[in-house]
Design an enzyme around this catalytic site. Structure first.
Site, PDB file in Angstrom:
ATOM      1  N   ASP A  98       0.985  -1.219  -0.153  1.00 25.33           N
ATOM      2  CA  ASP A  98       0.183   0.029   0.015  1.00 25.33           C
ATOM      3  C   ASP A  98       0.879   1.263  -0.089  1.00 25.33           C
ATOM      4  O   ASP A  98       1.432   1.297   1.038  1.00 25.33           O
ATOM      5  CB  ASP A  98      -0.980  -0.098   1.219  1.00 25.33           C
ATOM      6  CG  ASP A  98      -2.066   0.934   1.130  1.00 25.33           C
ATOM      7  OD1 ASP A  98      -3.132   0.741   1.907  1.00 25.33           O
ATOM      8  OD2 ASP A  98      -1.949   1.945   0.652  1.00 25.33           O
ATOM      9  N   ASP A 195      -2.925   4.994  -2.420  1.00 25.65           N
ATOM     10  CA  ASP A 195      -3.883   5.649  -1.695  1.00 25.65           C
ATOM     11  C   ASP A 195      -4.336   7.100  -2.210  1.00 25.65           C
ATOM     12  O   ASP A 195      -3.309   7.673  -2.723  1.00 25.65           O
ATOM     13  CB  ASP A 195      -3.135   5.879  -0.255  1.00 25.65           C
ATOM     14  CG  ASP A 195      -3.817   6.356   1.008  1.00 25.65           C
ATOM     15  OD1 ASP A 195      -3.724   7.408   1.449  1.00 25.65           O
ATOM     16  OD2 ASP A 195      -4.906   5.594   1.226  1.00 25.65           O
ATOM     17  N   GLU A 256      -7.020   3.861  -5.108  1.00 21.60           N
ATOM     18  CA  GLU A 256      -8.161   4.341  -4.453  1.00 21.60           C
ATOM     19  C   GLU A 256      -8.721   5.665  -4.790  1.00 21.60           C
ATOM     20  O   GLU A 256      -7.641   6.489  -4.727  1.00 21.60           O
ATOM     21  CB  GLU A 256      -7.841   4.195  -2.818  1.00 21.60           C
ATOM     22  CG  GLU A 256      -8.982   4.840  -2.039  1.00 21.60           C
ATOM     23  CD  GLU A 256      -8.744   5.391  -0.705  1.00 21.60           C
ATOM     24  OE1 GLU A 256      -9.476   5.266   0.179  1.00 21.60           O
ATOM     25  OE2 GLU A 256      -7.628   5.966  -0.643  1.00 21.60           O
ATOM     26  N   HIS A 321     -10.554  -1.256   5.331  1.00 22.06           N
ATOM     27  CA  HIS A 321     -10.278  -0.875   6.603  1.00 22.06           C
ATOM     28  C   HIS A 321     -10.710   0.505   6.976  1.00 22.06           C
ATOM     29  O   HIS A 321     -10.496   1.018   8.119  1.00 22.06           O
ATOM     30  CB  HIS A 321      -8.586  -0.825   6.655  1.00 22.06           C
ATOM     31  CG  HIS A 321      -8.123   0.118   5.716  1.00 22.06           C
ATOM     32  ND1 HIS A 321      -8.091  -0.155   4.398  1.00 22.06           N
ATOM     33  CD2 HIS A 321      -7.469   1.306   5.874  1.00 22.06           C
ATOM     34  CE1 HIS A 321      -7.502   1.035   3.841  1.00 22.06           C
ATOM     35  NE2 HIS A 321      -7.335   1.790   4.653  1.00 22.06           N
ATOM     36  N   ASP A 322     -11.450   1.207   5.898  1.00 18.90           N
ATOM     37  CA  ASP A 322     -12.264   2.302   6.324  1.00 18.90           C
ATOM     38  C   ASP A 322     -13.694   2.544   6.302  1.00 18.90           C
ATOM     39  O   ASP A 322     -14.288   3.274   6.443  1.00 18.90           O
ATOM     40  CB  ASP A 322     -11.749   3.397   4.962  1.00 18.90           C
ATOM     41  CG  ASP A 322     -10.473   3.750   4.849  1.00 18.90           C
ATOM     42  OD1 ASP A 322      -9.972   4.025   3.851  1.00 18.90           O
ATOM     43  OD2 ASP A 322      -9.666   3.868   6.100  1.00 18.90           O
TER      44      ASP A 322
HETATM   45  O1  TEU Z   1      -8.861   6.838   2.868  1.00 16.44           O
HETATM   46  C1  TEU Z   1      -9.104   7.987   2.140  1.00 16.44           C
HETATM   47  C2  TEU Z   1     -10.347   8.473   2.905  1.00 16.44           C
HETATM   48  O2  TEU Z   1     -10.250   9.380   3.532  1.00 16.44           O
HETATM   49  C3  TEU Z   1     -11.359   7.888   3.011  1.00 16.44           C
HETATM   50  O3  TEU Z   1     -11.468   6.488   2.731  1.00 16.44           O
HETATM   51  C4  TEU Z   1     -12.000   7.776   4.620  1.00 16.44           C
HETATM   52  O4  TEU Z   1     -11.237   6.904   5.519  1.00 16.44           O
HETATM   53  C5  TEU Z   1     -13.355   7.335   4.780  1.00 16.44           C
HETATM   54  O5  TEU Z   1     -14.013   8.159   3.830  1.00 16.44           O
HETATM   55  C6  TEU Z   1     -13.862   7.583   5.948  1.00 16.44           C
HETATM   56  O6  TEU Z   1     -15.195   7.159   6.025  1.00 16.44           O
HETATM   57  C7  TEU Z   1      -7.269   6.540   2.550  1.00 16.44           C
HETATM   58  C8  TEU Z   1      -6.834   5.348   3.453  1.00 16.44           C
HETATM   59  O7  TEU Z   1      -7.663   4.312   2.820  1.00 16.44           O
HETATM   60  C9  TEU Z   1      -7.215   5.764   4.920  1.00 16.44           C
HETATM   61  O8  TEU Z   1      -7.105   4.785   5.643  1.00 16.44           O
HETATM   62  C10 TEU Z   1      -6.336   6.994   5.403  1.00 16.44           C
HETATM   63  O9  TEU Z   1      -6.615   7.282   6.598  1.00 16.44           O
HETATM   64  C11 TEU Z   1      -6.567   7.927   4.205  1.00 16.44           C
HETATM   65  O10 TEU Z   1      -6.457   7.426   2.829  1.00 16.44           O
HETATM   66  C12 TEU Z   1      -5.322   8.840   4.405  1.00 16.44           C
HETATM   67  O11 TEU Z   1      -4.112   8.418   3.683  1.00 16.44           O
END
Ligand code: TEU
Ligand code: CA
Length: 536
Positions: A98, A195, A256, A321-322
């Site tokens: 990642d 990301d 993403e 994970h989000d």
């Molecule tokens: O996530 C982007 C992000 O902001 C969303 O997925 C957010 O977490 C979600 O809308 C909340 O409901 C990426 C990563 O997947 C995340 O884990 C990181 O925290 C973020 O970027 C910053 O790197």
């Protein structure tokens, strides 16, 4: 038919902190993942994607990297990674890392040097301004600009102040980033999850984002993000990255794409490139954000297939994970979750599973005081935080549930005896065995992996039905997404005088039984996969 592994693969996402702890500190690590490779192989997956394992002060649990080429000691060493790659490859499992390239950690040497002065080698590696130049907000709270007392300027951060955004308009930044990718590609990594890759370029003039009318808890959601992401130049950078990675054999980039809820499939698909010369794959989370109903899922899936087109490859994902875990989004309804899995694993393209999904593992219950996630800490109760979906894997019902011999960093989901791998291995009708049967069927059936997908009308709107086909070889998938038994017919198949031979059924109806499309009777929340037999 397929030439590239990533066109029909099943990728299993691992959140390393929560998969398997090997040294009793209560935090999962790389040697722990190696211990579980045989289990992963038994799932017949094609690749694993590890959320970030790089050196990090963990302000955002690894999504704030201070050295892309060093493994954080909490996860292990570079030797552990090389062993993981080697052992995974022995089991025909590819390994994806990642890469968080929109921003680094505030402790990354690039930022430490950049904030020293305005005329050093890294001074233009980030986005600095004498004043707060616009109305941009950060996704995890507050303004997107923070004043740095050393350099006496503001720097931009789309997420936490501890996550300063890189200046991708600076060719030296692009060069440096590609060196980080090469470091791991040269060691055998099979690709990267990228990301928030659509955020890497900001409007050169830093213009204000237009406001959105209405009220939402997060100021970030009160703007249309047209100047702080999705800039046309980002496509040029991805073309460069694609050229760079295609110099290596059979490597893959999955992006993403940060979008407005409930999803922007056309925007996401645009990052594949018109001539498929940008990302190999990209995520669209529309399905994950869509309520469980035949009509809604049909609409969302058709829109995604149309956005991607026949010549490119869609991805399908329900958990990560989000996002709250699907079984919790479905209020614990396992029958619905099995139908969701059947839908996912019978789509054309690349499928992404999230650790524990194959067990029907629900969210962990995390109290406010026990919360780790910065997003939850900032926006609780409007946002419950992302800790619930990051609860540790439940391997058995022994001490530490087989995950750790120490104190787990995060609470386990309740009812371990119901969700443990050990118990589900023994129950033929368990969620785990259900996923295994579906994954095996997909593995052996080219049509289910790569056949074109056509949604078909039935005489009942609670039925979601679609055909998969490679020339004359056809499959029909019928999902009853309502609680009641339904008898329906499928006009399209009647005309063709087809017969439906059962290949797979959730309700234990034995395979090879023949049914006619004139009248398919199917129980509430039950699904079937048929081989279509042409009688003419
Ligand atoms: O996530 C982007 C992000 O902001 C969303 O997925 C957010 O977490 C979600 O809308 C909340 O409901 C990426 C990563 O997947 C995340 O884990 C990181 O925290 C973020 O970027 C910053 O790197
Ligand atoms: Ca550990």
């Amino acid at each position: 038919m397929t030439t590239n592994w990533w066109q029909d693969c099943v990728v299993y996402q691992i959140y390393p902190r929560s998969f398997q702890d090997s040294n009793g500190d209560g935090i999962g690590d790389i040697l722990g993942i190696i211990q579980r490779l045989d289990y992963l192989q038994s799932l017949m997956i094609d690749a694993i994607w590890l959320s970030p394992i790089f050196l990090s002060p963990m302000a955002d649990f690894g999504y704030d990297v201070s050295d892309y080429c060093t493994v954080d000691p909490v996860f292990g060493t570079e030797e552990d990674v090389l062993l993981l790659i080697n052992e995974a490859h022995k089991r025909n499992i590819r390994v994806l890392f990642d890469m968080v390239l929109n921003h680094t950690s505030i402790e990354h040497p690039w930022f430490i040097e950049s904030r020293q002065s305005r005329d050093n080698e890294k001074s233009n590696f980030y986005i600095w301004s004498d004043t707060i130049p616009n109305n941009w907000y950060a996704a995890f709270g507050g303004r997107a600009w923070t004043y740095d007392t050393n350099r006496k300027q503001y720097y931009l951060h789309s997420f936490l102040p501890q996550q300063p955004d890189l200046n991708w308009r600076n060719p030296k930044v692009v060069e440096a980033v590609f060196e980080q990718l090469a470091f791991w590609l040269d060691k055998g990594i099979d690709g990267f999850r990228l990301d928030v890759i659509n955020c890497i370029i900001k409007d050169e003039a830093l213009r204000n984002n237009p406001k959105i009318i209405g009220s939402r808890p997060r100021p970030y959601d009160m703007q249309r993000h047209i100047f702080d992401r999705n800039r046309p130049e980002s496509h040029q950078k991805l073309k460069m990255m694609r050229k760079f990675i295609d110099k290596y054999d059979q490597r893959m980039l999955v992006g993403e794409i940060l979008v407005e809820m409930p999803g922007e499939p056309e925007l996401a698909a645009s990052y594949l490139g018109l001539h498929h010369d940008e990302l190999h794959l990209c995520f669209d989370f529309s399905l994950a954000y869509t309520r469980f109903s035949a009509a809604r899922w049909k609409k969302v899936a058709k829109r995604w297939y149309e956005a991607v087109g026949k010549h490119r490859v869609p991805t399908w994902v329900l958990n990560n994970h989000d996002l709250p875990r699907i079984i919790s989004r479905l209020h614990g309804n396992e029958e619905k979750a099995r139908l969701a899995a059947m839908f996912l694993l019978t789509q054309r393209g690349a499928i992404f599973l999230y650790y524990g999904e194959e067990l029907g593992l629900p969210n962990s219950k995390i109290s406010r005081s026990a919360m780790h996630d910065p997003l939850g800490k900032r926006y609780w109760p409007f946002h419950p935080g992302r800790d619930p979906e990051r609860g540790p894997m439940i391997w058995n019902t022994g001490e530490g549930n087989g995950f750790t011999t120490g104190e787990s960093w995060l609470a386990f989901a309740n009812a371990a005896n119901r969700y443990s791998v050990e118990n589900q291995e023994l129950e033929t009708e368990s969620m785990l065995q259900f996923y295994r049967r579906l994954l095996a069927l997909r593995k052996e059936d080219e049509v289910l992996r790569n056949g074109l997908c056509t949604f078909v009308d039935t005489t009942n709107t609670h039925i979601l039905a679609y055909c998969r086909e490679i020339e004359a070889d056809q499959r029909l998938i019928v999902l009853n997404m309502s609680a009641k038994q339904i008898t329906c017919s499928i006009p399209m198949l009647q005309v063709k005088d087809m017969q439906c031979e059962i290949m797979f059924a959730t309700d234990g109806v034995r395979p090879e039984q023949i049914e006619s499309p004139h009248a398919i009777t199917i129980g509430g929340y039950q699904g079937r996969i048929y081989r279509l037999v042409d009688n003419r």
